[in-house]
Design an enzyme around this catalytic site. Structure first.
Site, PDB file in Angstrom:
ATOM      1  N   GLY A   1       1.035  -1.258  -0.046  1.00  0.00           N
ATOM      2  CA  GLY A   1      -0.093  -0.021   0.002  1.00  0.00           C
ATOM      3  C   GLY A   1       0.875   1.231   0.130  1.00  0.00           C
ATOM      4  CD  GLU A   2       4.117   2.641   2.798  1.00  0.00           C
ATOM      5  OE1 GLU A   2       5.650   2.784   2.631  1.00  0.00           O
ATOM      6  OE2 GLU A   2       3.790   2.577   3.849  1.00  0.00           O
TER       7      GLU A   2
END
Length: 339
Positions: free
Chosen positions: A304-305
């Site tokens: 993610g991120e």
């Protein structure tokens, strides 16, 4: 008196979105035919240059001001034991982003990408979707509007990403609501769940979809009831980017949930988006196939991120540079192919 819903403004906005610039696409194709290479030899890089031109509305597409926006949210469903990490990690990771210590910080630095993180009331979890609405309509629309403002500083290429303990549970619930099928098809191990944790996560997704079942025909209802603030903000950012002629690179499993909601309203709503990578989480490949998106990368990532989208931005930057700076046959004095 009016029965207008806060969502009506979003629906009206979608009807005003511009389409691709066909003249810009043709200009890119014309230049491409003159570059010192066999036609089609750069494969998807050539298509990326056309995609940039189509949605920037420019015959000479650019990737000079790329920006990665990461939206961070907190989820009440974490109380059901759906994550291997506690919700305290949300605040700690925001501090890590600010200190430049996260993976996304290093990727952005390596590729020369702008980076912004948005705290979406990280200390105030949304409602537990297994027994309540995540947000009411006004809160959902307000969060989408916040996401729209994320690109106010200007950019010519946007990547969207997220951070939030429990948000792969939320994404799985959104996919189950939109596409059907059993919960176990959509649920992955997220941050590294063991078998018991995986069972709790599957049960939570089943319970959430069952609890809201009577209200899930409208994709925006799916978003507000089952989504999180980061998903709503990413949806808003996608819409704002379209209106401002900014192509979008979507990150992984959770970020794609925002695109899936918009696609369910009308498939063309995400035509200006590409999938940055194929996540190892859940049934991301199935989702991308349903959205008609072929990922640029498949590295087995599930962080993610915005990490996969940021890596893909490097490829997009290269495609723009090749199209812009490569010599033509005439400039280089190279003989063209015989007809």
């Amino acid at each position: 008196m009016t029965n207008a819903s806060p969502f009506d403004d979003i629906r009206r906005l979608i009807t005003t979105m511009p389409g691709p610039d066909e003249a810009a696409i043709e200009a890119v194709r014309l230049r491409d035919r003159q570059l010192t290479k066999p036609a089609g030899s750069l494969g998807r890089l050539e298509w990326i240059a056309e995609w940039l031109a189509a949605w920037q509305g420019k015959p000479n597409p650019t990737a000079d001001r790329p920006l990665v926006c990461v939206f961070a949210g907190s989820h009440g469903v974490t109380a059901k034991g759906v994550s291997a990490f506690p919700s305290d990690v949300n605040r700690q990771m925001l501090e890590n982003f600010a200190a430049g210590g996260a993976a996304i910080n290093q990727i952005c630095a390596a590729y020369g990408l702008g980076f912004k993180v948005f705290d979406l009331a990280i200390d105030m979890p949304t409602g537990d979707i297994t027994e309540a609405e995540a947000m009411d309509e006004k809160a959902c629309v307000a969060t989408m509007a916040f996401g729209m403002e994320a690109i106010a500083g200007g950019t010519d290429l946007l990547a969207i990403g997220e951070m939030g303990i429990g948000n792969t549970t939320v994404a799985a619930a959104i996919y189950m609501a939109l596409f059907g099928g059993p919960a176990e098809h959509w649920v992955g191990r997220g941050t590294g769940l063991d078998e018991e944790g995986l069972k709790r996560k599957i049960a939570a997704v089943e319970a959430a979809v069952a609890h809201h079942r009577e209200h899930l025909k409208d994709p925006l209802e799916v978003l507000r009831r089952l989504g999180g603030r980061e998903v709503a903000a990413m949806a808003g950012a996608i819409l704002a980017a379209r209106l401002q002629k900014i192509p979008v690179v979507i990150d992984g499993y959770v970020a794609t949930a925002a695109a899936a909601v918009l696609h369910a309203i009308h498939p063309s709503t995400i035509d200006h988006c590409i999938a940055g990578h194929l996540s190892a989480e859940g049934a991301h490949q199935d989702v991308l196939a349903r959205l008609g998106k072929i990922p640029l990368l498949a590295l087995g990532m599930r962080l993610g991120e915005g990490s996969g989208a940021a890596l893909a931005m490097g490829i997009v930057k290269a495609a723009a540079a090749v199209h812009r700076d490569m010599a033509t046959f005439g400039q280089a004095g190279v003989s063209e192919r015989l007809s």
